[in-house]
Design an enzyme around this catalytic site. Structure first.
Site, mmCIF file in Angstrom:
data_model
loop_
_atom_site.group_PDB
_atom_site.id
_atom_site.type_symbol
_atom_site.label_atom_id
_atom_site.label_comp_id
_atom_site.label_asym_id
_atom_site.label_seq_id
_atom_site.Cartn_x
_atom_site.Cartn_y
_atom_site.Cartn_z
ATOM 1 N N SER A 25 0.811 -1.220 0.000
ATOM 2 C CA SER A 25 0.000 0.000 0.000
ATOM 3 C C SER A 25 0.844 1.270 0.000
ATOM 4 O O SER A 25 0.300 2.376 0.042
ATOM 5 C CB SER A 25 -0.926 0.014 1.222
ATOM 6 N N ASN A 112 -2.649 -2.190 13.275
ATOM 7 C CA ASN A 112 -4.102 -2.034 13.196
ATOM 8 C C ASN A 112 -4.571 -0.730 13.842
ATOM 9 O O ASN A 112 -5.318 0.048 13.245
ATOM 10 C CB ASN A 112 -4.796 -3.224 13.866
ATOM 11 N N SER A 279 -13.053 24.601 -29.130
ATOM 12 C CA SER A 279 -13.202 23.414 -29.967
ATOM 13 C C SER A 279 -12.228 23.493 -31.125
ATOM 14 O O SER A 279 -12.018 24.554 -31.713
ATOM 15 C CB SER A 279 -14.637 23.319 -30.497
ATOM 16 N N ASN A 287 -16.516 26.627 -24.325
ATOM 17 C CA ASN A 287 -17.043 25.557 -23.475
ATOM 18 C C ASN A 287 -16.770 25.797 -21.992
ATOM 19 O O ASN A 287 -15.618 26.020 -21.610
ATOM 20 C CB ASN A 287 -16.420 24.217 -23.873
ATOM 21 N N GLU A 292 -18.466 21.830 -15.948
ATOM 22 C CA GLU A 292 -18.773 20.495 -16.471
ATOM 23 C C GLU A 292 -17.968 19.426 -15.737
ATOM 24 O O GLU A 292 -18.487 18.339 -15.430
ATOM 25 C CB GLU A 292 -18.486 20.455 -17.974
#
Length: 313
Positions: A25, A112, A279, A287, A292
């Site tokens: 991990s 733990n 675009s 945009n 978004e």
């Protein structure tokens, strides 16, 4: 480096590289390093006050940890997959620096209760950061609302023009939502801020530890009362993710309105060019990518909530 695992006493063969990669991990829990060290330093001081560690060991641990923090901040520390996680990496680095005193740091605790403590310390700080950001956002919305207290716009129901409202009034609706979000984070923090350290693997320890001392050093409001629950509880993480999901729902609602209002069919607002994209084949387009993406990222947070609930079921 000696790659022998601390838990490998009963095993007759080493773990395969594939299993190391699958179970390790360190790639993601190394972000807990700062909080892992905080917990370890408090644990060491408590052990010294309880007579379990010597003053010399405590001084060595503090010095070694200071050097490790410097290595982390400078990016010179080497994280080892062989050592599995951030806890063992730091403990090994400390032992390399100060010898057996580094091994004695782990007295009276397990990974733990250590990881459970680290997550709570980390999440507690993240909640404070999020609360500050919420207040900043509310302030910005209030400033915008004051500037537009008499800017009239249509209010909608069913996306149909309903009644006139002011733009300022509309913005203040989100101030209210964010206020509830701040309160939920504050309430969640109370349950995050309970210390599991001292539960050890699951049943406590026979060493004469003083949990209240450690909790005070780490600024926990309370301790987890039951050792089994202390190491297994992740309710606080689910609760946080639920509160975060509601924040994202509110941000998504605002983002959807910004997207609609910027459309030529509405034309209520114009988001500055520096916050938009274009675009490659339709040069007339502007945009609103930022709102978004906020809408898209809300799905990820809500998905994490569902995943955590299913994990804990």
């Amino acid at each position: 480096m000696n790659k022998q695992k601390t838990w490998s006493g009963r095993f007759n063969e080493p773990v395969t590289e594939l299993v190391k990669k699958y179970t390790g991990s360190i790639d993601f829990d190394k972000r807990l390093a700062e909080w892992d060290i905080q917990g370890s330093l408090a644990h060491a001081q408590m052990l010294c006050e309880a007579g379990v560690l010597s003053a010399g060991d405590l001084a060595a641990i503090r010095q070694g940890m200071a050097e490790i923090i410097a290595e982390i901040n400078s990016g010179t520390i080497t994280w080892s997959l062989d050592l599995e996680d951030v806890h063992m990496n730091i403990e090994r680095r400390l032992t390399d620096k100060i010898g057996d005193a580094g091994k004695r740091l782990h007295t009276g605790r397990s990974r733990n209760d250590q990881v459970a403590t680290d997550i709570r310390l980390w999440l507690r700080d993240q909640i404070s950061i999020i609360q500050a950001l919420i207040r900043d956002f509310q302030t910005a919305l209030i400033d915008l609302a004051e500037q537009n207290a008499e800017t009239v716009m249509p209010g909608f129901t069913h996306l149909q023009v309903a009644q006139p409202v002011s733009f300022g009034h509309h913005m203040l609706a989100y101030v209210e939502m964010l206020g509830r979000d701040w309160e939920r984070m504050a309430d969640c923090r109370k349950r995050v801020n309970r210390m599991p350290l001292g539960a050890a693997a699951l049943a406590g320890t026979t060493y004469p530890i003083q949990r209240e001392t450690t909790a005070k050093l780490l600024d926990f409001e309370d301790i987890c009362r039951n050792s089994l629950d202390a190491v297994s509880d992740r309710d606080f993480a689910i609760e946080f993710t639920a509160a975060a999901s509601l924040i994202m729902v509110h941000l998504s609602r605002l983002s959807e309105e910004l997207i609609l209002w910027m459309s030529p069919r509405f034309g209520f607002i114009d988001i500055a060019d520096r916050f938009c994209t274009g675009s490659s084949i339709m040069p007339q387009k502007k945009n609103p990518d930022v709102p978004e993406l906020v809408r898209g990222k809300s799905g990820r947070v809500i998905g994490h909530l569902t995943g955590l609930i299913m994990l804990m079921k």
